[in-house]
Design an enzyme around this catalytic site. Structure first.
Site, PDB file in Angstrom:
ATOM      1  N   LYS A  14       0.368  -1.465   0.119  1.00 40.92           N
ATOM      2  CA  LYS A  14       0.186   0.165   0.613  1.00 40.92           C
ATOM      3  C   LYS A  14       0.955   1.050  -0.229  1.00 40.92           C
ATOM      4  CE  LYS A  14       0.742   1.533   4.509  1.00 40.92           C
ATOM      5  NZ  LYS A  14       1.443   2.433   4.543  1.00 40.92           N
TER       6      LYS A  14
ATOM      7  N   PRO B 233      10.291  -4.583   1.328  1.00 38.26           N
ATOM      8  CA  PRO B 233      11.205  -5.014   2.065  1.00 38.26           C
ATOM      9  C   PRO B 233      10.675  -4.451   3.613  1.00 38.26           C
ATOM     10  CG  PRO B 233      11.041  -2.468   1.162  1.00 38.26           C
ATOM     11  CD  PRO B 233      10.047  -3.084   0.460  1.00 38.26           C
TER      12      PRO B 233
ATOM     13  N   GLY C  25       9.034  -0.919   5.373  1.00 37.92           N
ATOM     14  CA  GLY C  25       9.410   0.301   4.751  1.00 37.92           C
ATOM     15  C   GLY C  25       8.169   1.456   4.418  1.00 37.92           C
TER      16      GLY C  25
ATOM     17  N   ASP D  89      -2.724  -0.692   9.893  1.00 34.16           N
ATOM     18  CA  ASP D  89      -3.852  -1.095   9.047  1.00 34.16           C
ATOM     19  C   ASP D  89      -3.973  -2.245   8.341  1.00 34.16           C
ATOM     20  OD1 ASP D  89      -2.122   0.919   8.508  1.00 34.16           O
ATOM     21  OD2 ASP D  89       0.052   1.028   7.855  1.00 34.16           O
TER      22      ASP D  89
END
Length: 289
Positions: free
Chosen positions: A18, A101, A104, A143
């Protein structure tokens, strides 16, 4: 416990990245969490999880992520939470093809958890609603619900109050400058902007991408010179922003060719990829939800 349903065949499912196309910090709650306003959008790039059912109730994850104990991995936690919530006696072998990653700002761990919840719901034949799975996901991270619901969204609260939106879908170049950003360090930094005046969703969307910004960016710039370098390098080529608390930065382009043309010039030591912005998660497309 409910009886174990028949096992389905293995599922290979995406766990998309995202971007935070906008991120404002509008206050700080008594519990220490920050009140946010943000625009979430998915990318057609991410991790892949392959799920295979087990009859014995065990949850096995391969490979192990460096520095992350199995019990702390959001994938394992999501699978066991779903077992407890549903009473299902089945287990799973889960293989993670990790492309995003760690740390990130692309939501990789949260996306992996959401794909685990939706994928095992399908594999185990549970039939739980997205609302119920999102409530479970929220206990794993703020999230996770947006990945469970699977649509680009305007989010408020700590990021869990979601309103679906339709955003532009440009091509992006995403760069990770090879540094790990500590989210707690960013949110506890004294210089962090914490009182941006709230705006309405309508006003944010009317302003468009040219008006969007990330309140974390000045603090991350000050704490992590590598991220500042990446932002400055990319900004000379296209409108550029930090996603989440970083370390990834992104720029938008009108065409795939323009985005891909930038990759050959990315400095050594940085990871970079191109991806298309999506308003519907590829996970939901894969599962037909």
């Amino acid at each position: 416990m409910i009886p174990a349903p028949p096992l389905r065949e293995a599922l290979a499912l995406p766990a998309p990245a995202k971007l935070n196309r906008l991120l404002h910090i509008t206050g700080r709650r008594p519990d220490g969490y920050h009140e946010l306003q943000t625009l979430f959008q998915f990318l057609d790039h991410g991790d892949t999880l392959t799920l295979r059912g087990r009859e014995d109730g065990e949850i096995h994850l391969t490979p192990q992520l460096p520095g992350v104990a199995a019990e702390d991995n959001l994938i394992v936690r999501a699978a066991r939470l779903l077992q407890v919530e549903s009473g299902c006696r089945l287990g799973a072998n889960i293989h993670l093809d990790k492309r995003l990653p760690l740390g990130g700002g692309l939501g990789g761990g949260s996306s992996d958890a959401a794909t685990t919840l939706l994928g095992l719901d399908a594999l185990w034949g549970l039939g739980l609603s997205l609302q119920r799975l999102a409530r479970l996901g929220l206990t794993l991270g703020a999230d996770v619900p947006v990945f469970v619901h699977g649509h680009a969204a305007w989010a408020e609260g700590v990021g869990e109050r979601l309103t679906p939106v339709e955003l532009d879908t440009p091509w992006f170049v995403v760069i990770h400058p090879g540094v790990t950003v500590s989210t707690p360090a960013v949110f506890t930094a004294p210089q962090l902007t914490r009182h941006t005046p709230p705006i309405t969703m309508a006003r944010a969307l009317q302003g468009g991408a040219a008006s969007w910004s990330n309140d974390c960016e000045p603090t991350v710039r000050a704490l992590y010179p590598e991220v500042a370098h990446a932002l400055d390098w990319l900004a000379t080529r296209a409108p550029t922003m930090l996603t989440g608390t970083g370390a990834c930065v992104f720029a938008r382009f009108d065409t795939r060719a323009r985005a891909e043309g930038l990759l050959s010039g990315v400095p050594k030591g940085w990871q970079a990829f191109t991806a298309r912005g999506l308003n519907r998660s590829p996970l939901h497309a894969a599962l037909g939800r």
